[in-house]
Design a protein around this motif. Structure first.
Motif, short mmCIF file in Angstrom:
data_model
loop_
_atom_site.label_atom_id
_atom_site.label_comp_id
_atom_site.label_asym_id
_atom_site.label_seq_id
_atom_site.Cartn_x
_atom_site.Cartn_y
_atom_site.Cartn_z
N THR A 27 0.84 -1.19 0.00
CA THR A 27 0.00 0.00 0.00
C THR A 27 0.88 1.24 0.00
O THR A 27 1.74 1.40 0.87
CB THR A 27 -0.92 0.03 1.24
OG1 THR A 27 -1.74 -1.16 1.25
CG2 THR A 27 -1.82 1.25 1.22
N GLU B 294 -6.56 4.83 9.54
CA GLU B 294 -7.81 4.43 8.91
C GLU B 294 -7.68 4.42 7.39
O GLU B 294 -8.14 3.49 6.72
CB GLU B 294 -8.93 5.38 9.32
CG GLU B 294 -10.31 4.96 8.81
CD GLU B 294 -11.42 5.88 9.27
OE1 GLU B 294 -12.55 5.74 8.77
OE2 GLU B 294 -11.15 6.73 10.14
N ASP B 295 -7.02 5.44 6.83
CA ASP B 295 -6.81 5.50 5.38
C ASP B 295 -5.97 4.32 4.91
O ASP B 295 -6.26 3.69 3.89
CB ASP B 295 -6.11 6.81 4.99
CG ASP B 295 -6.97 8.03 5.29
OD1 ASP B 295 -8.20 7.90 5.24
OD2 ASP B 295 -6.38 9.10 5.58
N LYS C 229 -7.94 1.02 4.98
CA LYS C 229 -8.87 0.89 3.86
C LYS C 229 -8.15 0.46 2.59
O LYS C 229 -8.63 -0.42 1.85
CB LYS C 229 -9.60 2.22 3.62
CG LYS C 229 -10.62 2.57 4.69
CD LYS C 229 -11.26 3.93 4.40
CE LYS C 229 -12.28 4.30 5.48
NZ LYS C 229 -12.85 5.65 5.24
N GLN C 230 -7.00 1.08 2.32
CA GLN C 230 -6.24 0.73 1.14
C GLN C 230 -5.65 -0.68 1.24
O GLN C 230 -5.62 -1.42 0.26
CB GLN C 230 -5.10 1.75 0.92
CG GLN C 230 -5.58 3.14 0.53
CD GLN C 230 -6.37 3.14 -0.76
OE1 GLN C 230 -6.00 2.51 -1.74
NE2 GLN C 230 -7.50 3.85 -0.75
N LEU D 31 -6.85 -3.22 2.86
CA LEU D 31 -7.91 -4.22 2.70
C LEU D 31 -8.17 -4.51 1.23
O LEU D 31 -8.54 -5.63 0.86
CB LEU D 31 -9.19 -3.74 3.39
CG LEU D 31 -9.21 -3.91 4.92
CD1 LEU D 31 -10.38 -3.14 5.51
CD2 LEU D 31 -9.30 -5.39 5.29
N LYS D 32 -7.95 -3.50 0.38
CA LYS D 32 -8.14 -3.71 -1.05
C LYS D 32 -7.05 -4.61 -1.62
O LYS D 32 -7.24 -5.22 -2.68
CB LYS D 32 -8.12 -2.36 -1.77
CG LYS D 32 -9.29 -1.46 -1.43
CD LYS D 32 -9.18 -0.13 -2.17
CE LYS D 32 -10.33 0.80 -1.79
NZ LYS D 32 -10.22 2.11 -2.49
#
Length: 203
Positions: free
Chosen positions: A183, A192-193, A196-197, A199-200
């Motif tokens: 990432t 948090e940002d 989210k990345q 998890l992708k």
């Protein structure tokens, strides 16, 4: 005896490379995954070495970094793991991935390494876990990642929290680390940002 060798790669074989130093060709057994991505015939290389002495032979093992060499020595401290098995582990994963797998009790990931079964992986984790720390693992990982980031942002803390969050969600330590590693971190990004990345990137 020999800390490192610096010379030209003249041949790359299935399990070793031949390094010419001062008109002498040295057989160096190495983790071939790192060789495949970093070394080519004709290039000059600096390779850290470990001399293994047996009754019937003397063998040189080579590593591209001091960390890989130190991790190899650590693997040799595990009962039942010799140089060939230790090279197998480092051929299947990086030193960073091994540390996080050990700290996360990730038997599945370690047992994927060539020549390492489930029982050996469990023994490896049992004997090495007390010799490693999460803080040291992240510090070493940070040293290996070339990133230019504002000094006010503590990247290793952000990554650590993201990996911990992913493992809390049920992902293995190795998979969590891999997702965070892939990432891209930009200035101003918070945990948090990053999560989210990351998890992708899970697959």
């Amino acid at each position: 005896m020999i800390a490192y060798l610096k010379g030209e790669i003249v041949e790359i074989l299935e399990d070793r490379v031949i390094l010419e130093v001062g008109n002498i060709g040295y057989n160096l057994f190495m983790p071939m995954t790192s060789v495949d991505t970093a070394l080519h015939v004709g290039v000059e290389a600096k390779i850290y070495t470990y001399l293994n002495v047996r009754e019937d032979a003397m063998q040189l093992y080579g590593f591209l970094t001091k960390d890989d060499l130190n991790t190899f020595k650590l693997l040799l401290s595990v009962s039942g793991i010799g140089p060939k098995a230790a090279i197998g582990v480092l051929s299947g994963m990086s030193a960073d991935e091994l540390r996080f797998a050990v700290l996360a009790d990730d038997v599945k990931t370690i047992s994927k390494a060539p020549g390492i079964g489930k029982k050996t992986a469990q023994k490896l984790i049992l004997e090495l876990k007390d010799k490693m720390s999460l803080q040291e693992a992240f510090e070493l990982k940070a040293e290996h990642v070339q990133e230019s980031v504002d000094s006010s942002v503590n990247i290793s803390d952000i990554k650590k929290e993201a990996v911990e969050a992913l493992t809390a969600l049920g992902y293995s330590g190795a998979d969590a680390l891999r997702a965070v590693k892939h990432t891209e971190i930009v200035e101003g990004m918070n945990v948090e940002d990053l999560l989210k990345q990351a998890l992708k990137n899970m697959f």
